[in-house]
Structure formats: structure tokens, C-alpha cells
Design an enzyme around this catalytic site. Structure first.
Site, short mmCIF file in Angstrom:
data_model
loop_
_atom_site.label_atom_id
_atom_site.label_comp_id
_atom_site.label_asym_id
_atom_site.label_seq_id
_atom_site.Cartn_x
_atom_site.Cartn_y
_atom_site.Cartn_z
N GLU B 70 47.46 35.47 31.16
CA GLU B 70 48.03 36.53 30.31
C GLU B 70 49.29 36.09 29.56
O GLU B 70 49.48 36.47 28.41
CB GLU B 70 48.37 37.78 31.16
CG GLU B 70 47.15 38.58 31.59
CD GLU B 70 46.58 38.09 32.91
OE1 GLU B 70 47.11 37.10 33.46
OE2 GLU B 70 45.60 38.68 33.40
N HIS B 139 45.92 47.86 40.74
CA HIS B 139 44.97 48.12 39.65
C HIS B 139 44.93 49.60 39.28
O HIS B 139 43.93 50.07 38.75
CB HIS B 139 43.55 47.69 40.06
CG HIS B 139 43.34 46.22 40.12
ND1 HIS B 139 43.84 45.44 41.13
CD2 HIS B 139 42.68 45.37 39.30
CE1 HIS B 139 43.49 44.19 40.94
NE2 HIS B 139 42.79 44.11 39.83
#
Lengths: 321, 337, 372
Positions: B70, B139
Site C-alpha cells: 500500500e 477489517h
């Protein structure tokens, strides 16, 4: 591709400009005329100029917190830079960025960067733009030995390689990340790291303009030809501290003086072109003189410039909000 | 006009903008899927299928699968945006901001200011948020308050499929960096969505219900819960205004203040943790500007100050529910007559 | 043999209507009512309107009470004569409820269609009914085919009807060409040619009235009758606060204030109507299209085309319908017209007589068409 007389004069002019600019900032900072903190590039000029002599406005560079040299080498206006460092409204960034954030996107200069390792991912982006829009441009990340240990840098090597981007990573190893020696902080070697990612990596003496210029030429040519990224490990020295005010107690006795005496990139350049009769000493002296007076003018402009006002505080946060 | 899911609406917005402007590219992990693998190409179209079909239409040059990296690809998107592309990068789950936030908040968000107004960074970051999937602490978070805090970023939270298409289109056309929060529990929710392209301006709240007794300001998926509560309370003679601010940055303060002034009561509903979230932000705004218009203390309905739990038994009590919202509304309406 | 029982059911006003709320009855059990009499207020998500009785007779039973929401087609009340027993009415209501099925809006009702009039440019329209010479409805600035939701279905009992979305509107192309009346008239002609409509009764509202009238000048043989509702072309004044506000306001509350200028009773403007217009205005190309239409049809705040003086050239019968309290185009524009033109100006009515006075306007349109 060869350097002609005009190129050589231009290279010398840019290197002198960087040196005098940094010396001036050093003096002015010591005199208390410059706010904040600054990181000077003096001693490393051959790296920025050796690389940027190959570049055009369509090519992008990202710099570090030690960014003045890269800015000048890439063609940023020194007067605007000086005003910026003084925090003035006429500065290149309106006084909002300062020394660590000087940028000029119209020149392909994506900014000095206050975050160590901030630049390499951005350069992947600039390279992706060049590749996608087929501009023929390349993108170059200057980073220090400190940044070479950041995850962003290593991730960028990987991304640049798997996407075959026209990106070049120039690791300027001045042997110290702040006060910490790169001999201690860097595991393995920079070139072997490049090899590990499957890209060419070359070590070069950063005091030698001609050596840097040649290695950069090869890497940039590969990138322009669609042959992907490269790494250049430039070994050099900085003359001043990590930041202005740094007492440099971590270096050995006489370390910097020895480099200045034996490996100064400006002296080496002058010696080489005069010995090989590429340029006359007078021509070089003339450049030195004109650069000196230009830098004096930059400092005067910056000193006399007006500061931004409170009305400028909230502008330029967004294009629209 | 046809019935589309939240997922389809987002996909259509991206597709139409890619058709309209060849500088628009998308990138992310498994955004097409199957890159370099022997099986199916476009295998996933994003982990929950939002970008499915873009790669076959636009090719690998504009639909870029990334490694799980990322920092590199979000930073790459920022750099590409600053140099002439209009990237739509997917940060799969907003929880993953931890590994790349520097590139968002120190780089992309600040270019324009640091560079004296000379940088233009038309970057869109799409990211999933929200609890309800039994996906546990890493998450499921609602981290939009962190992004809202950063000057230079715009933050949008589409609350249904119509909003999703319009806000995504607007985000891609916007010249500033925008982070779009997609609630993963809404991807299959369907409604009528125009086939034509349209943008919804940022900073303009949507008043989804108009009432007299209380104003509910809700964010993202919570708007649907607030609407449900408003509809059910009608029968009890409680009439509610519901405000969906649509974007937390910019925030439509005017509509919030106006509607709260009208009803004199405020319940703010935010799925984020309670410290420094949008609920506290809106409460502070109202207290500061129109305290004297309030007939009852402001009430906040938020997730608690604990990580998102895994066990269904715990997660179900973690997420703000219609029951909690209704109780809050009844409580404030019971005061100040 | 028992007498006749007439049901009064929830009407269907527009494509999207699935249910309606009976706000308030204006009659009670035992009242003798006439067809067309205002008997209740009904609220839908799109509009709140007066419900006029579809039948005459005595109200014997009110089935849906004030405040109740029921589906389209559901029984509201029962009309019957004295000869019908209460027991018969009870069993009628019971049977009705037992056998009631929800209308399938998609399958049962008409759905809008599109036709291409030039490459990449299509016109959306809604057609209903059957008959020889069709009625074609042309909406005004910022409107759409559903402006005729209270008219088209009623008039399609005896006619084939078409309601179109003009360029720049609804589901039609957002390219308005020159953006003037001539361009819009050309599009109407293209549409009628492609749909093989040789001759039609034209009903135009506001800007659409100007288009219909202009069409009649250009193609007199194709116009069987003209019903012009608060049309442009009869004077220079037009309320630019409305036009500019319609274009520029993006927030529901502010746009509502603008839209309320359209009608005599502001309550007629529903939340959904406001929301639909906001959504329409967000579509790509709409802002540009509306701006062009404004700049060409009402440049500098005045109407560009003066068509009134040429009315006498027309052979087809013409009627002009206006609301006395029209805040967009003043009803004084209807004054001083020649005697052969039927002029109807309604009191307590704004710029939307076809919505505000639906059944009366429907009667006028139907009667004029029948007279040809």
C-alpha cells in the site's frame, strides 16, 4: 551523447549556484535571518547536477529534506527559493512550504520532502504518468542512505520493477543519516539491494561530476527506452551538519576538512576541464563571479520581500471547498 | 433509470468516467485479479467485485493490479495525480491505512498548500469500512474521522446506491484528493439509479426526512438506520428530520444548524468510536453555534470505545442499532416540551 | 333486482404512484355528489391534489378514512342509490377487499420508451390509449412527460396520447441544438415524423406552449387543435427569479421555495417532486442545456418570441388556459385575444392549471379535440 562547452559551463554554473546558495543560507541562518530549520546540500553538488543535466521539464524528480541542490539542478528559480526559505510571500511556494517543501511542478520538481522515504512512491507515480500518457519522460527519486532503509523505498523498488516503470532511484549516501553512520545502519549494499529486485545498480563516486553524469546517462537511457528502473548509489559527503546548528560531534576529527581539501566536487571539476583544456580558467572564474553576485541579489530580494498576511493562511488548502 | 446495487452504481461511475477521460486509471490489490496467475483473468474485480469488468474493457494499462504494497501504490497514485493522471486507487480496507497513511496525509493532502497553490492532485482513494461482517478488529473500522481531520483531504460517505454513483463521479472529477468510504454491508443494497452520468456536489447535505420534533444527523450506513427509525416513529407521533451530510469534509454546517434550529433537538449517529468522531464534531458545532435553540441536551449514538469485536454476539451489540437510535430519539423528545 | 353500485377507488396519478393517502374527505356518508365534484384531498409522494369524483350518486359508504394510505385501485368509497340495501353494500365491500389485487405497475402500466431522432440523440416519451388523431403533450422549461400525470391517462380513454421529454429534459438527449423555440419545434417535428404522427392535437405548457404554437405556424396541416396552457409567446414578461432559481438552486429547501412559485397552493409541491428535479438537474449536460434554453428563449430576462399576433393565421381551433395567480408568466397575457379563441382563466390557480385544475383542463382539452 557528449558534454559540449556550453553544457560544461552550465553544469559548473549550477554547481556553483548550489554551493553559494547553501553557503549564503548557512551565513544567514547563523545570523538569525532565516526561521525554522534548514538542511544544506553543500559538498553534494555533483550528484544533483550530474543527474539533472540529462533532464527536461517533462521529467520529474522527487527530493529529500536536503532539497535545495536538487531544486536548483532541476531549474527552480533560486531567487524564489531563497524567498521561500525566508518565509516570504514571493517565495516559490508563497512562504507556505519553506526549505523542506520547495517545489515547482512546472519544472518537474515534485518537492523537497520532510518525510524520509516520502519521495520514492511519488516517483513511481510520476513514472506511471509518463508511461501511461507516453510522454517519453522519466522520473527520478533522490533519497539518502537513511531513506534507503524505509519500507516505502523498498516497496517502490519492487513496484517500479514489476510495472517496468521509467524510474531511477538515486541513493545519495553522505555516510550519515542524521548522526547515524550508514556503515552501521544499512545492511548489505545498495547495489546488491538493486540486484535483489532485478534492476541494475551502480555505485559511483559522488565527488566526480563526470562519473555521476555518465552513470546517470546510462540509467536514464534505459528508462527512456522502456527498459525499466535502475538504482545509482552515489557516495559523497556533506559539508555542513544534518541541520544548521548541528555541532557534528559524531564525525571524526578533520573528516570534513579532508574531503574539502581532496575531494571537493567543484575543485575536481575545475581541475579536470582546465587540464583537458575543455574550458579556460577565465570562463570558470567569470561564472563564479556572476553566481556570487546573483546569490547576493537573491538574499537581498528575500530579505526585503514582504511576508504573507493572515489572509493567505487559509488559501491553497483546496482548489474548491 | 434502472435498479442498481451500490456495487453496480460505483462500478458504473468509474466506468463512465474512464470512458469520458482517458487520464482516469484504477489501481489496487486484486482490482482485476488473477494477474500473472494461470487461471481466469479479471478473476475478482476487487475483493468484493466493485471493479469487475473494468480490466476487460480498458486493459491492464488502465486497470492496474498492484502487489500488496500500500505504501508504494497509494504513494504512486498520489505522484501520478500530481503529474497528470486521475488515479482511483483502492485501499482495500480502511484499516490498512496504517501502512500507507504518510502518503495520504503528509504527501497528497498537503501538496497544494506546501507548494503554494501550484499543485493539483486529483486523487481518489476508495476504501471499505464498517462493521457487521464478523471481520474483527482489523477489517471493520470506521476511520473516516481520521481522514476528516486532515486539511487538504475531502471525505465522502455514500449512504445508498444513488449517492454512491453521484459521489464517486464527483470524486473522480474533483481536482483535490478525495477519500470515498464504501460500507461493505451496503454493496448489495439496490435502488433506482440513473443510467446517465451525474455528480453530487460535495458539502451539500441531503435532508432525507423532514420533521418537527428532532433532527438526526447520521453518517454513511447509519443514514439508513436513521431513516428507518424516523419512519417507524411516525406512528408514535414523533416527527423526525434526518440529515445525511454526504461528506464529512467539507461538512454542510449550514444544513445541520438550520435543521437543528427548526427542531431544537439533535441525535447524532456515527458508527465510529466515540472520541473525536463526527458525532462529537457535530455536537460541538451545534453547541457552539445554536446552543440557545436547543430544547434538550444533544444525544450521541456511536460505537463504544473498544476495538470491533469478532464474536457475533459482541459485534451485534457493538454496532449502533435502530433500537438504540430510537431510544435516544425518544429520550430527547421526552425533554424540553 | 338491486340497483347499481359504483366504486370510487384510489386514482393513479403518474407512473410512479403506487399508493396514496386520503388526507381528508370533503363529503360524508349520505352526501349526494356530482361527477367532477371535489370530494377529497389525496397525497402521493409526488403531489398533493384535490380528488374529483369520477361518478355521480349518493355516497353510501366511506371505506378508506381520513389519514389512511391505500394502494392504487383500492376502494375509497361506494356510491349507490337508495334501492341498494346496506347488506348488499357490505357484501360488495367485502368482495372487493377479498378480490383486490395490487396493480403490477411495471407490467400493467405503460412504461416510457425512447426513439432516436438523430445519431446519439434520443427522445423519451410515454404513450397511452388508442384513437385516430393523437394528443401530443409538450411540457415546459425544466419539466418532463410526467408533468401530465393527471391528464394523459384521463385523455387516453378516447385518444392515443404521447407525452414527450424535450431535449435537455428527463430521459431525452441533453443536446438542445440552438436552444431556441425553432430548434425545439424542429425536434417536435422530427419526433412526430419518426413516430408517423401525421396530425395531432397539441397540448403545450409554458415553453411547450410556445413550441406547440410555433409548430402550428410551421406545419399548419399537422395540427388538429391547439391547447396552450400559460404559454410563452404572448408577452415579454417572465419571472426570471423562477428560471434562474430553478437552474441554480441545488438544495432541496431552496429549490422548493422556487418551485412553490409554480402553484397557487405551495402544499402541492411534494418532497419527492423537489428531489426528482434535483436529481434531474445533476445529470451531465442538463445545466448547460437549461442555460442555453434560458439564454435563447428568454434572453436578458424577457421572452424572445412574440407569437400572439399571428394567432389569427391559424385555421385549427385554439384555446388558451391560464391561472389567474400565475407567478411565472402573468395571466394578463391572455387578455385581448380574438373572439375565436377560447380563453379560460381560473381563479386561485397558478402556473400549472393542468395539475391544479386537472379535470377541468382535461375536459377543455377533450372537448376541443372532439369538436374538430
Amino acid at each position: 551523447m557528449q558534454l559540449n562547452r556550453d553544457d560544461l559551463k552550465e553544469a559548473y554554473r549550477r554547481m556553483c549556484l548550489i554551493r553559494d546558495f547553501e553557503d549564503k543560507v548557512h551565513d544567514e541562518f547563523a545570523a538569525g535571518n532565516i526561521p525554522g530549520f534548514v538542511h544544506l546540500y553543500a559538498g553534494e553538488e555533483a550528484s544533483a547536477v550530474g543527474v539533472c543535466m540529462h533532464l527536461e521539464d517533462r521529467d520529474a524528480i522527487a527530493s529529500t529534506h536536503r532539497g535545495h541542490g536538487h531544486c536548483i539542478a532541476k531549474g527552480c528559480d533560486a531567487e524564489g527559493m531563497m524567498s521561500e526559505i525566508y518565509g516570504k510571500k514571493d517565495g516559490l511556494c508563497g512562504g507556505k512550504g519553506g526549505s523542506m517543501h520547495i517545489a515547482d511542478l512546472s519544472k518537474g520538481m515534485l518537492g523537497a520532502n520532510g518525510i524520509v522515504g516520502g519521495g520514492p512512491p511519488l516517483i513511481c507515480g510520476a513514472a506511471l504518468t509518463a508511461k501511461t500518457l507516453k510522454t517519453g519522460g522519466v522520473a527520478i527519486a533522490f533519497l539518502g542512505d537513511g531513506a534507503s532503509n524505509q519500507g516505502t523505498t523498498l516497496e517502490s523498488y519492487n513496484l517500479a520493477k514489476i510495472w517496468n516503470l521509467p524510474a531511477i532511484f538515486v541513493v545519495e549516501d553522505n555516510r550519515y543519516a542524521e548522526s547515524t553512520a550508514s556503515a552501521w545502519s544499512v545492511a548489505g549494499t545498495q547495489t546488491k539491494r538493486a540486484e535483489g529486485f532485478g534492476m541494475p545498480g551502480t555505485e559511483v563516486d559522488g565527488h566526480d561530476f563526470f562519473a555521476v553524469w555518465e552513470v546517470a546517462r546510462e540509467a536514464i537511457e534505459r528508462a527512456r527506452n522502456g527498459e525499466g528502473p535502475s538504482l545509482i548509489h552515489v557516495k559523497l559527503n556533506r559539508y555542513y551538519g544534518h541541520f544548521e546548528g548541528d555541532a557534528i560531534t559524531y564525525k571524526g576529527d578533520g573528516e570534513v576538512d579532508k574531503v574539502k581539501a581532496e575531494q571537493d566536487c567543484l575543485k575536481l571539476f575545475k581541475q579536470r576541464v582546465v587540464e583537458t583544456s575543455l574550458l579556460e580558467p577565465d570562463e570558470l572564474n567569470e561564472i563564479e563571479t556572476s553566481v556570487k553576485s546573483y546569490i547576493d541579489q537573491c538574499a537581498a530580494t528575500a530579505t526585503n520581500g514582504s511576508s504573507p498576511t493572515e489572509a493567505d493562511l487559509m488559501t491553497d488548502v483546496y482548489l474548491s471547498y | 433509470m434502472s435498479v442498481k446495487s451500490y456495487r453496480q452504481a460505483l462500478n458504473e461511475a468509474i466506468r463512465q468516467e474512464m470512458e469520458r477521460d482517458e487520464r482516469v486509471i484504477v489501481m489496487g490489490e486484486d482490482i482485476a485479479g488473477g494477474m500473472g496467475a494461470p487461471g481466469e483473468d479479471d478473476a475478482w474485480g476487487g475483493v468484493l467485485g466493485v471493479t469487475k469488468g473494468l480490466m476487460p474493457q480498458f486493459g491492464r494499462e488502465r486497470v492496474l493490479d498492484t502487489p500488496i504494497s500500500e505504501s508504494a501504490f497509494i504513494g504512486c497514485a498520489a505522484g501520478a495525480a500530481a503529474t497528470g493522471l486521475r488515479p482511483v486507487a483502492e485501499l482495500m480496507f480502511v484499516d490498512f491505512m496504517g501502512v500507507c497513511f504518510d502518503q495520504i496525509f503528509n504527501q497528497a493532502a498537503k501538496f497544494r498548500y506546501m507548494f503554494g497553490g501550484k499543485a493539483v492532485t486529483p486523487l481518489v482513494i476508495r476504501t471499505m469500512y464498517g462493521a457487521g461482517f464478523r471481520a474483527a478488529s482489523q477489517h471493520s473500522q470506521c476511520l473516516y474521522p481520521l481522514f476528516t481531520h486532515i486539511p487538504g483531504l475531502k471525505v465522502a460517505l455514500p449512504s445508498n446506491a444513488y449517492e454512491a454513483k453521484g459521489l464517486m463521479t464527483q470524486a473522480i472529477r474533483d481536482d483535490d484528493p478525495v477519500v470515498i468510504f464504501e460500507h461493505k454491508a451496503m454493496y448489495d443494497e439496490e435502488m433506482e439509479v440513473p443510467d446517465e452520468a451525474y455528480g453530487i456536489p460535495f458539502g451539500e447535505a441531503n435532508v432525507t426526512r423532514e420533521g418537527d420534533d428532532v433532527t438526526m444527523v447520521a453518517f454513511g450506513r447509519m443514514v439508513n438506520l436513521a431513516n428507518e427509525v424516523a419512519d417507524s416513529l411516525k406512528g408514535s407521533g414523533i416527527s423526525c428530520t434526518v440529515v445525511d451530510p454526504r461528506t464529512t469534509s467539507p461538512l454542510d454546517e449550514e444544513t445541520i444548524l438550520e435543521t437543528v434550529s427548526e427542531t431544537g433537538r439533535l441525535v447524532v449517529i456515527d458508527e465510529a468510536h466515540p472520541r473525536c468522531n463526527m458525532a462529537t464534531d457535530v455536537s460541538a458545532l451545534v453547541s457552539q453555534e445554536i446552543f440557545s435553540d436547543l430544547k434538550a441536551p444533544v444525544k450521541m449514538v456511536t460505537a463504544p470505545h473498544c476495538p470491533v469485536p469478532f464474536s457475533p454476539a459482541l459485534e451485534d451489540v457493538y454496532i449502533p442499532s435502530t433500537a438504540k437510535i430510537e431510544a435516544a430519539v425518544r429520550e430527547v423528545v421526552g425533554k424540553g416540551h | 333486482m338491486s340497483g347499481q353500485i359504483d366504486p370510487i377507488v384510489m386514482p393513479k396519478w403518474g407512473l410512479a404512484m403506487e399508493e396514496g393517502m386520503l388526507v381528508e374527505w370533503q363529503i360524508e356518508e349520505g352526501t349526494q355528489i356530482e361527477k367532477g365534484q371535489e370530494i377529497a384531498d389525496i397525497e402521493t409522494t409526488k403531489i398533493t391534489n384535490i380528488f374529483e369524483s369520477p361518478t355521480s350518486g349518493q355516497i353510501r359508504r366511506i371505506v378508506t378514512s381520513d389519514g389512511e394510505t391505500v394502494p392504487v385501485g383500492f376502494l375509497l368509497a361506494v356510491c349507490a342509490g337508495d334501492d341498494v340495501s346496506d347488506a348488499d353494500i357490505d357484501s360488495y365491500v367485502e368482495d372487493f377487499k377479498a378480490n383486490f389485487v395490487l396493480e403490477e405497475t411495471a407490467a400493467g402500466g405503460a412504461a416510457p420508451e425512447s426513439v432516436e431522432i438523430a445519431p446519439g440523440q434520443s427522445i423519451r416519451y410515454l404513450t397511452m390509449g388508442n384513437g385516430d388523431t393523437p394528443i401530443v403533450f409538450v411540457h415546459g422549461f425544466g419539466g418532463g412527460f410526467d408533468n401530465w400525470m393527471l391528464n394523459q391517462e384521463a385523455l387516453s380513454e378516447d385518444h392515443k396520447t404521447y407525452a414527450i421529454d424535450l431535449p435537455g429534459h428527463g430521459g431525452s438527449t441533453k443536446q438542445v441544438g440552438e436552444g431556441d423555440l425553432a430548434a425545439m419545434t424542429g425536434t417536435l417535428h422530427d419526433f412526430m415524423s419518426i413516430m408517423k404522427i401525421e396530425r395531432a392535437h397539441l397540448v403545450g405548457h409554458s415553453m411547450g406552449g410556445g413550441i406547440a404554437l410555433n409548430f402550428a405556424f410551421d406545419h399548419p396541416g399537422q395540427v388538429a387543435s391547439l391547447s396552450l396552457i400559460a404559454p410563452v409567446g404572448f408577452g415579454t414578461e417572465i419571472n426570471m427569479d423562477y428560471i434562474d432559481g430553478f437552474i441554480s438552486q441545488t438544495r432541496a429547501k431552496k429549490l422548493r421555495a422556487v418551485l412553490e412559485l409554480l402553484v397557487n397552493d405551495p402544499a402541492a409541491i411534494s418532497t419527492d417532486m423537489v428531489e426528482d428535479i434535483i436529481k434531474y438537474k445533476r445529470l451531465d449536460g442538463v445545466g448547460v442545456a437549461l442555460g442555453q434554453l434560458r439564454d435563447k428563449i428568454m434572453p436578458e430576462g424577457r421572452q424572445a418570441s412574440q407569437l400572439k399576433d399571428r394567432l389569427d393565421d391559424l385555421v385549427a381551433p385554439v384555446q388558451v388556459i391560464w391561472g389567474r395567480n400565475d407567478q411565472i408568466i402573468p395571466s394578463s397575457h391572455a387578455e385581448g385575444l380574438s373572439g375565436r379563441i377560447n380563453v379560460q382563466v381560473y381563479d386561485d390557480t397558478g402556473h400549472m392549471p393542468h395539475l391544479e385544475r386537472a379535470s377541468e383542463v382535461n375536459t377543455l382539452i377533450g372537448d376541443l379535440a372532439a369538436s374538430v
